[in-house]
Write an enzyme that holds these catalytic residues in place. Structure first.
Site, PDB file in Angstrom:
ATOM      1  N   GLU A   1       5.973 -24.891   1.938  1.00 47.87           N
ATOM      2  CA  GLU A   1       4.923 -24.475   2.876  1.00 47.87           C
ATOM      3  C   GLU A   1       3.955 -25.630   3.063  1.00 47.87           C
ATOM      4  O   GLU A   1       3.490 -26.220   2.083  1.00 47.87           O
ATOM      5  CB  GLU A   1       4.208 -23.231   2.319  1.00 47.87           C
ATOM      6  CG  GLU A   1       2.874 -22.897   2.952  1.00 47.87           C
ATOM      7  CD  GLU A   1       2.912 -22.649   4.469  1.00 47.87           C
ATOM      8  OE1 GLU A   1       3.806 -21.928   4.939  1.00 47.87           O
ATOM      9  OE2 GLU A   1       2.035 -23.214   5.162  1.00 47.87           O
TER      10      GLU A   1
ATOM     11  N   ARG B   1      -2.647  -7.660   7.441  1.00 51.41           N
ATOM     12  CA  ARG B   1      -1.680  -8.769   7.346  1.00 51.41           C
ATOM     13  C   ARG B   1      -1.700  -9.430   5.976  1.00 51.41           C
ATOM     14  O   ARG B   1      -0.657  -9.771   5.423  1.00 51.41           O
ATOM     15  CB  ARG B   1      -2.029  -9.852   8.366  1.00 51.41           C
ATOM     16  CG  ARG B   1      -1.513  -9.567   9.700  1.00 51.41           C
ATOM     17  CD  ARG B   1      -2.031 -10.551  10.698  1.00 51.41           C
ATOM     18  NE  ARG B   1      -1.423 -10.182  11.967  1.00 51.41           N
ATOM     19  CZ  ARG B   1      -0.304 -10.710  12.431  1.00 51.41           C
ATOM     20  NH1 ARG B   1       0.292 -11.685  11.792  1.00 51.41           N
ATOM     21  NH2 ARG B   1       0.218 -10.284  13.552  1.00 51.41           N
TER      22      ARG B   1
ATOM     23  N   TYR C   1      -6.749   1.064  15.179  1.00 54.90           N
ATOM     24  CA  TYR C   1      -6.172   1.928  14.144  1.00 54.90           C
ATOM     25  C   TYR C   1      -6.844   1.639  12.813  1.00 54.90           C
ATOM     26  O   TYR C   1      -7.478   0.593  12.631  1.00 54.90           O
ATOM     27  CB  TYR C   1      -4.646   1.764  14.037  1.00 54.90           C
ATOM     28  CG  TYR C   1      -4.111   0.357  13.879  1.00 54.90           C
ATOM     29  CD1 TYR C   1      -4.073  -0.274  12.634  1.00 54.90           C
ATOM     30  CD2 TYR C   1      -3.615  -0.333  14.981  1.00 54.90           C
ATOM     31  CE1 TYR C   1      -3.551  -1.544  12.492  1.00 54.90           C
ATOM     32  CE2 TYR C   1      -3.099  -1.620  14.855  1.00 54.90           C
ATOM     33  CZ  TYR C   1      -3.065  -2.220  13.606  1.00 54.90           C
ATOM     34  OH  TYR C   1      -2.553  -3.485  13.475  1.00 54.90           O
TER      35      TYR C   1
ATOM     36  N   ASP D   1       9.685 -16.468  13.985  1.00 55.28           N
ATOM     37  CA  ASP D   1       9.116 -16.990  15.229  1.00 55.28           C
ATOM     38  C   ASP D   1       9.720 -18.321  15.645  1.00 55.28           C
ATOM     39  O   ASP D   1       9.653 -18.682  16.819  1.00 55.28           O
ATOM     40  CB  ASP D   1       7.592 -17.160  15.081  1.00 55.28           C
ATOM     41  CG  ASP D   1       6.823 -15.914  15.513  1.00 55.28           C
ATOM     42  OD1 ASP D   1       7.454 -14.855  15.707  1.00 55.28           O
ATOM     43  OD2 ASP D   1       5.584 -15.994  15.647  1.00 55.28           O
TER      44      ASP D   1
HETATM   45  C1  LIG Z   1      -2.160 -10.743  18.287  1.00 61.14           C
HETATM   46  C2  LIG Z   1      -0.820 -10.560  17.588  1.00 61.14           C
HETATM   47  C3  LIG Z   1      -0.449  -9.319  17.143  1.00 61.14           C
HETATM   48  C4  LIG Z   1       0.788  -9.105  16.520  1.00 61.14           C
HETATM   49  N1  LIG Z   1       1.108  -7.851  16.062  1.00 61.14           N
HETATM   50  C5  LIG Z   1       2.296  -7.651  15.448  1.00 61.14           C
HETATM   51  C6  LIG Z   1       2.655  -6.367  14.919  1.00 61.14           C
HETATM   52  O1  LIG Z   1       1.879  -5.408  15.018  1.00 61.14           O
HETATM   53  N2  LIG Z   1       3.890  -6.234  14.323  1.00 61.14           N
HETATM   54  C7  LIG Z   1       4.739  -7.277  14.197  1.00 61.14           C
HETATM   55  O2  LIG Z   1       5.846  -7.108  13.664  1.00 61.14           O
HETATM   56  N3  LIG Z   1       4.419  -8.515  14.663  1.00 61.14           N
HETATM   57  C8  LIG Z   1       3.227  -8.723  15.273  1.00 61.14           C
HETATM   58  N4  LIG Z   1       2.898  -9.968  15.725  1.00 61.14           N
HETATM   59  C9  LIG Z   1       3.841 -11.069  15.576  1.00 61.14           C
HETATM   60  C10 LIG Z   1       3.846 -11.650  14.169  1.00 61.14           C
HETATM   61  O3  LIG Z   1       2.535 -11.938  13.755  1.00 61.14           O
HETATM   62  C11 LIG Z   1       4.693 -12.916  14.107  1.00 61.14           C
HETATM   63  O4  LIG Z   1       5.881 -12.739  14.849  1.00 61.14           O
HETATM   64  C12 LIG Z   1       5.058 -13.251  12.665  1.00 61.14           C
HETATM   65  O5  LIG Z   1       3.895 -13.370  11.891  1.00 61.14           O
HETATM   66  C13 LIG Z   1       5.894 -14.525  12.601  1.00 61.14           C
HETATM   67  O6  LIG Z   1       6.124 -14.856  11.244  1.00 61.14           O
HETATM   68  P1  LIG Z   1       6.879 -16.211  10.868  1.00 61.14           P
HETATM   69  O7  LIG Z   1       6.884 -16.238   9.379  1.00 61.14           O
HETATM   70  O8  LIG Z   1       8.165 -16.305  11.595  1.00 61.14           O
HETATM   71  O9  LIG Z   1       5.974 -17.371  11.443  1.00 61.14           O
HETATM   72  P2  LIG Z   1       4.475 -17.848  11.002  1.00 61.14           P
HETATM   73  O10 LIG Z   1       3.639 -16.676  10.618  1.00 61.14           O
HETATM   74  O11 LIG Z   1       4.007 -18.699  12.110  1.00 61.14           O
HETATM   75  O12 LIG Z   1       4.737 -18.692   9.692  1.00 61.14           O
HETATM   76  C14 LIG Z   1       5.209 -20.011   9.738  1.00 61.14           C
HETATM   77  C15 LIG Z   1       4.829 -20.694   8.437  1.00 61.14           C
HETATM   78  O13 LIG Z   1       5.450 -21.965   8.390  1.00 61.14           O
HETATM   79  C16 LIG Z   1       4.515 -22.942   7.984  1.00 61.14           C
HETATM   80  N5  LIG Z   1       4.946 -24.201   8.575  1.00 61.14           N
HETATM   81  C17 LIG Z   1       4.951 -24.538   9.880  1.00 61.14           C
HETATM   82  N6  LIG Z   1       5.461 -25.765  10.067  1.00 61.14           N
HETATM   83  C18 LIG Z   1       5.796 -26.219   8.828  1.00 61.14           C
HETATM   84  C19 LIG Z   1       6.375 -27.424   8.359  1.00 61.14           C
HETATM   85  N7  LIG Z   1       6.708 -28.415   9.200  1.00 61.14           N
HETATM   86  N8  LIG Z   1       6.601 -27.568   7.030  1.00 61.14           N
HETATM   87  C20 LIG Z   1       6.285 -26.566   6.163  1.00 61.14           C
HETATM   88  N9  LIG Z   1       5.728 -25.400   6.556  1.00 61.14           N
HETATM   89  C21 LIG Z   1       5.493 -25.235   7.874  1.00 61.14           C
HETATM   90  C22 LIG Z   1       3.174 -22.428   8.507  1.00 61.14           C
HETATM   91  O14 LIG Z   1       2.078 -22.978   7.815  1.00 61.14           O
HETATM   92  C23 LIG Z   1       3.331 -20.930   8.285  1.00 61.14           C
HETATM   93  O15 LIG Z   1       2.923 -20.539   7.004  1.00 61.14           O
HETATM   94  C24 LIG Z   1       1.663 -10.186  16.351  1.00 61.14           C
HETATM   95  C25 LIG Z   1       1.288 -11.468  16.788  1.00 61.14           C
HETATM   96  C26 LIG Z   1       0.055 -11.657  17.405  1.00 61.14           C
HETATM   97  C27 LIG Z   1      -0.334 -13.033  17.851  1.00 61.14           C
END
Ligand SMILES: Cc1cc2nc3c(=O)[nH]c(=O)nc-3n(C[C@H](O)[C@H](O)[C@H](O)COP(=O)(O)OP(=O)(O)OC[C@H]3O[C@@H](n4cnc5c(N)ncnc54)[C@H](O)[C@@H]3O)c2cc1C
Length: 422
Positions: free
Chosen positions: A33, A106, A214, A291
């Site tokens: 991370e 979260r 909520y 994502d």
């Molecule tokens: C307003 C809003 C509301 C939402 N509501 C919901 C909901 O109700 N339900 C739901 O399911 N989803 C919801 N989402 C979507 C959800 O928040 C995201 O899809 C989810 O958090 C993505 O998780 P992730 O781990 O794939 O990516 P991220 O949370 O972006 O995590 C990526 C991680 O990788 C790390 N990283 C990045 N680049 C590097 C690198 N080069 N080297 C090492 N580490 C790195 C970052 O620091 C981070 O910790 C919402 C999103 C938004 C914006």
């Protein structure tokens, strides 16, 4: 850990979920991370039954329930006149899909996954910013900013919307929706909270805007989200989404909605981007997850859920492609993962866009939408089965752990009746 089986890049919800899923299959996992500490920004997140079934399989559902709230209903209202348009009975929904609809802070969800990873023995490494990825003869390797390298049989890039690994597969950019989200929480002792039914998740849909609320942490706080289309973004300006735009965007909404605006955090806002769907997620032994593969607009609240589903499915396929001596056929596991996940996520991404357009209608189109939503039967699940029902492991096979439900009645209409954002 001298030589891990798997490297996971990114310690968000997706990366932690994948690391846990693979570790419980007996693999040695190192998670890198970039941030100096693990954590999540924001307030609430909604977890539909297609996620809570996975938390249950992981043995984490009871803890999630104790940290979150299981609401009774999800209600959609018109943001201008406050009229109820449609609702989901979330207790009945739980009976139908076998698992609850849960809302949780979260940081509580992230902390729960982090603790599960620690207990399972995931090697968690902070301050490790991955700068490049490459395939090797027996697996894949990443280089971190400090200059060191890490190698394993498989690398999972859970590095979020701005993923560096995604560039190995596609030359694309995040797509701006010109919408922006404000978030905020209100302590339970505030009069604002007393005017709200904390047993409901409510979304108020309005012209170019919507407002969600909520309860969180057993009703100790109210979570609010205000989302609107930014005129400055539409005009091509860089300084978009500012608080003056927030107030202007909700000027036509009901008194109840407007009364919620002073509680939004005004110093931070989230511009809403997604990416066009891609169907190729695997490059040799490097795979996208969460994502990095499929960042959605948030309108059906499935981004984090898809990320957790990805990790669960990957874990199942690794287990199925593991020989008695412990060696894994990484190519077969990754091919199976890629055979099943992209199509579902494509559908979520495109449905999220369409669903957002429907929420934000104005004029006669808004009236027609409202008439259609009012006519919907509360217990019609035709639009949620494809989303909340079992996650297929392969296109023609359902995992045994899931109770089959009739999916043949689901149309390709790609909409859900009362999803929400944040
Ligand atoms: C307003 C809003 C509301 C939402 N509501 C919901 C909901 O109700 N339900 C739901 O399911 N989803 C919801 N989402 C979507 C959800 O928040 C995201 O899809 C989810 O958090 C993505 O998780 P992730 O781990 O794939 O990516 P991220 O949370 O972006 O995590 C990526 C991680 O990788 C790390 N990283 C990045 N680049 C590097 C690198 N080069 N080297 C090492 N580490 C790195 C970052 O620091 C981070 O910790 C919402 C999103 C938004 C914006």
């Amino acid at each position: 850990m001298s030589h891990p089986d798997v490297i996971v890049v990114g310690g968000g919800i997706g990366g932690l979920g994948a690391a846990f899923s693979l570790t419980r299959q007996g693999l040695r996992v190192r998670l890198l991370e970039s941030a100096p500490a693990f954590g999540e920004v924001g307030a609430g997140i909604q977890l539909a039954p297609n996620c809570t079934r996975i938390l249950d399989d992981y043995g984490l559902l009871d803890e999630a329930r104790s940290l979150g709230v299981v609401p009774d209903a999800m209600v959609m209202r018109d943001a201008v006149d406050g009229e109820e348009l449609t609702r989901l009975d979330l207790r009945d929904l739980e009976r139908r899909y076998g698992y609850p609809y849960l809302v949780i802070h979260r940081s509580d969800l992230h902390g729960l996954l982090l603790r599960a990873c620690e207990r399972a023995g995931v090697e968690l490494v902070n301050d490790a910013h991955v700068t490049s990825y490459e395939n090797t003869v027996g697996g894949a390797r990443v280089t971190v900013a400090s200059g060191g390298t890490h190698e394993a049989g498989m690398v999972i890039a859970a590095d979020g919307m701005h993923s560096a690994a995604r560039g190995l597969l596609v030359d694309d950019r995040p797509v701006s929706s010109a919408y922006v989200a404000y978030r905020g929480t209100v302590p339970a002792d505030q009069p604002r909270v007393k005017s709200v039914d904390l047993s409901e998740v409510v979304v108020h849909v309005g012209p170019g805007c919507h407002f969600v609320h909520y309860g969180l942490r057993g009703g100790a706080m109210l979570n609010q989200v205000a989302v609107f289309e930014s005129p400055k973004a539409l005009a091509g300006r860089d300084d978009w989404g500012t608080p003056d735009e927030l107030d202007a965007a909700f000027a036509r909404t009901s008194e109840f909605v407007r009364d919620g605006l002073p509680f939004m955090w005004r110093e931070k806002w989230w511009r809403m981007f997604d990416r066009d769907p891609v169907m190729t997620w695997v490059h040799g032994r490097i795979a996208l997850l969460g994502d990095s593969a499929h960042p959605p607009l948030q309108y059906i609240a499935q981004g984090a859920i898809m990320a957790l589903e990805d990790g669960w499915v990957l874990g199942e396929h690794v287990a199925r492609n593991r020989a008695g001596d412990g060696t894994v056929d990484w190519g077969a596991a990754l091919a199976a993962y890629e055979a099943v996940r992209p199509e579902h996520c494509r559908r979520v991404l495109t449905t999220s866009r369409t669903w957002g357009e429907l929420w934000h209608l104005d004029g006669p189109a808004r009236e027609r939408r409202n008439a259609l939503l009012r006519a919907r039967d509360t217990y019609d699940y035709g639009f949620t089965d494809w989303l909340y029902g079992p996650t297929a492991l392969t296109p023609d096979q359902e995992p045994e752990m899931f109770t089959p439900i009739p999916l043949d009645s689901v149309s390709a209409g790609d909409a859900v009746p009362a999803g929400e954002a944040a």
